[in-house]
Design a protein around this motif. Structure first.
Motif, short mmCIF file in Angstrom:
data_model
loop_
_atom_site.label_atom_id
_atom_site.label_comp_id
_atom_site.label_asym_id
_atom_site.label_seq_id
_atom_site.Cartn_x
_atom_site.Cartn_y
_atom_site.Cartn_z
N GLU A 90 -4.69 6.66 4.43
CA GLU A 90 -3.59 7.21 3.63
C GLU A 90 -2.55 7.85 4.55
OE1 GLU A 90 -5.41 9.98 0.96
OE2 GLU A 90 -5.74 8.48 -0.63
N ALA A 91 -3.03 8.60 5.53
CA ALA A 91 -2.10 9.26 6.47
C ALA A 91 -1.37 8.23 7.32
CB ALA A 91 -2.88 10.23 7.35
N LEU A 105 0.82 -1.21 0.00
CA LEU A 105 0.00 0.00 0.00
C LEU A 105 0.86 1.26 0.00
CD1 LEU A 105 -2.83 -1.09 2.48
CD2 LEU A 105 -3.01 -0.78 0.00
N VAL A 106 2.04 1.20 0.62
CA VAL A 106 2.97 2.33 0.56
C VAL A 106 3.45 2.53 -0.88
CG1 VAL A 106 5.24 3.17 1.27
CG2 VAL A 106 3.71 2.16 2.96
N VAL A 147 -0.72 5.02 6.66
CA VAL A 147 0.21 4.23 5.85
C VAL A 147 1.44 5.04 5.47
CG1 VAL A 147 0.48 3.15 3.58
CG2 VAL A 147 -1.54 2.64 4.97
N SER A 148 1.26 6.32 5.16
CA SER A 148 2.38 7.13 4.67
C SER A 148 3.21 7.73 5.80
CB SER A 148 1.87 8.25 3.76
OG SER A 148 1.02 9.13 4.48
N PRO A 167 -0.28 3.33 -3.50
CA PRO A 167 -1.38 3.92 -2.74
C PRO A 167 -2.71 3.91 -3.48
CG PRO A 167 0.20 5.60 -3.45
CD PRO A 167 0.83 4.28 -3.72
N GLU A 168 -2.65 3.76 -4.80
CA GLU A 168 -3.91 3.72 -5.56
C GLU A 168 -4.72 2.46 -5.25
OE1 GLU A 168 -0.68 1.81 -8.08
OE2 GLU A 168 -0.88 3.60 -6.83
N LEU A 226 -5.50 1.57 -2.25
CA LEU A 226 -6.17 1.73 -0.96
C LEU A 226 -7.70 1.63 -1.04
CD1 LEU A 226 -5.72 2.09 2.04
CD2 LEU A 226 -5.65 4.56 1.69
N ARG A 233 -10.51 6.42 3.88
CA ARG A 233 -9.42 6.58 2.90
C ARG A 233 -8.44 7.66 3.33
NH1 ARG A 233 -8.73 10.11 -1.01
NH2 ARG A 233 -10.93 10.76 -1.19
N ILE A 234 -8.94 8.80 3.78
CA ILE A 234 -8.05 9.89 4.19
C ILE A 234 -7.24 9.49 5.42
CG2 ILE A 234 -8.03 12.22 5.18
CD1 ILE A 234 -10.40 12.87 3.29
#
Length: 387
Positions: free
Chosen positions: A350-351, A251-252, A353-354, A255-256, A258, A346-347
């Motif tokens: 995303e945070a 996923l890192v 994972v990143s 990211p698409e 996710l 999702r938001i």
């Protein structure tokens, strides 16, 4: 066997579901009188065919009986359901939901910033719980100092296992919520704002305002559905991502993936495991005769692991497609807040994972499921990463 329970292994009810799909896919619990439905096709039918399987529940005065949800969308049949749903659809259109994205991102960063450098946190307490509570409270115009009461009430309300067995605190939570929202409704009558409560107060159906019971039902449903589902979706996602080898690294790098991964979380560990219905007429499921007025439990968590519809159903696959899970329900009662839950998840993810490299469940963690067979989520999720 006369009784069905998933409480023996609450963190892993899925083998029990599989056993029931194989041995008694439509099962009458003789002690409680509840019918239990486990296979995908049958669960989909129970959730979809509102003429045969009603969503109604008893109680005509929520402020007195504690049946806050009796007049809400989730427990209303057509034609009233169609009228009520049309009122709030405008607040949850794709465009209006997407417009919340920048605010959701800002809240996510505010919650994560203090923890990023520490290398550890309780993901539920520090992120997954407060994020959706803040979002729904702001939408409803609820003061920030009252948010913690939201979580206490919604936890108490989801912590019951069947309609005829309410735990201590359940009725009290209903009463407190009713009194609180009656006060908020009265405030908005005097001083309308731009919030959802003011919108509902101003709304009319065929020239008539909503009843107090319907207003309370909307408020309670928005509160509970607006935070419990998203809290548990985020927590369940992190558990799934850290369990499945290589998933976080993938996923890192991609990211698409996710959004597809989130759909798989919804299937694999559905935040809502079951829904209740009442047989509106004498009907048949498989070879079983269901009498009118019989209560049923449709096991969404079991349907979403049905191998007849999901190849390798017990494998978490971030690329699974198609993925026609039933996590948000089906038919006229498909979750109105699904787009908002997906956006928040999702938001937030995303945070996570990143910004949290090397994320893992803390080695000493003793994971416990919430006290509910309806909702699947963790009480706590201690995690660690490389700060």
């Amino acid at each position: 066997m006369v009784r069905f329970s998933v409480l023996e292994q609450p963190l892993d009810p899925f083998p029990r579901y599989e056993e029931m799909r194989r041995s008694e896919p439509v099962f009458l619990d003789e002690e409680s009188g509840l019918w239990h439905v486990f296979c995908y096709d049958d669960v989909q039918r129970v959730l979809s065919e509102h003429a045969a399987f009603s969503s109604r529940m008893g109680g005509s005065n929520p402020s007195e009986t504690g049946q806050l949800f009796a007049a809400s969308l989730v427990n209303t049949d057509p034609p009233r359901h169609r009228q009520l749903r049309s009122l709030v659809t405008q607040a949850f259109t794709p465009r209006s939901v997407e417009a919340l994205g920048p605010r959701i991102l800002a809240i996510t960063d505010e919650l994560l910033d203090p923890a990023v450098g520490t290398g550890s946190m309780d993901l539920i307490e520090d992120l997954a719980y407060p994020l959706p509570v803040i979002v729904i409270a702001e939408l409803m115009g609820i003061p920030a100092e009252d948010r913690d009461r939201f979580k206490q009430w919604s936890d108490a309300i989801v912590a019951y296992t069947r309609p005829d067995a309410e735990p201590a605190g359940h009725g009290g939570a209903h009463q407190e919520m009713a009194e609180y929202f009656l006060g908020m409704i009265e405030q908005r009558r005097r001083r309308p704002g731009e919030d959802l409560i003011s919108l509902l107060l101003a709304a009319e159906i065929d020239g008539q305002k909503l009843s107090v019971a319907e207003l309370l039902g909307f408020c309670a449903l928005l509160l509970v559905a607006g935070n419990e589902t998203t809290t548990n979706l985020i927590g369940n996602a992190v558990l799934c991502f850290t369990e499945a080898p290589g998933t976080l690294a993938r996923l890192v790098a991609e990211p698409e993936l996710l959004p597809t991964a989130i759909e798989e979380v919804l299937r694999y560990r559905s935040p809502v495991q079951s829904m209740y219905r009442i047989a509106a007429v004498d009907t048949t499921l498989r070879d079983r005769q269901i009498p009118a007025d019989a209560p049923l439990v449709a096991w969404i968590g079991s349907a979403n692991r049905d191998a007849e519809h999901f190849p390798a159903a017990d494998t978490f696959d971030v690329e699974r497609s198609p993925n026609r899970h039933l996590a948000f329900g089906q038919g006229i009662h498909f979750c109105l807040g699904a787009p908002l839950a997906r956006l928040e998840a999702r938001i937030a993810l995303e945070a996570v994972v990143s910004r949290l490299p090397g994320l893992a469940v803390a080695p000493e963690a003793q994971l416990e499921r919430m006290d509910s067979t309806i909702v699947y989520g963790l009480k706590e999720l201690p995690v660690c990463w490389q700060p």
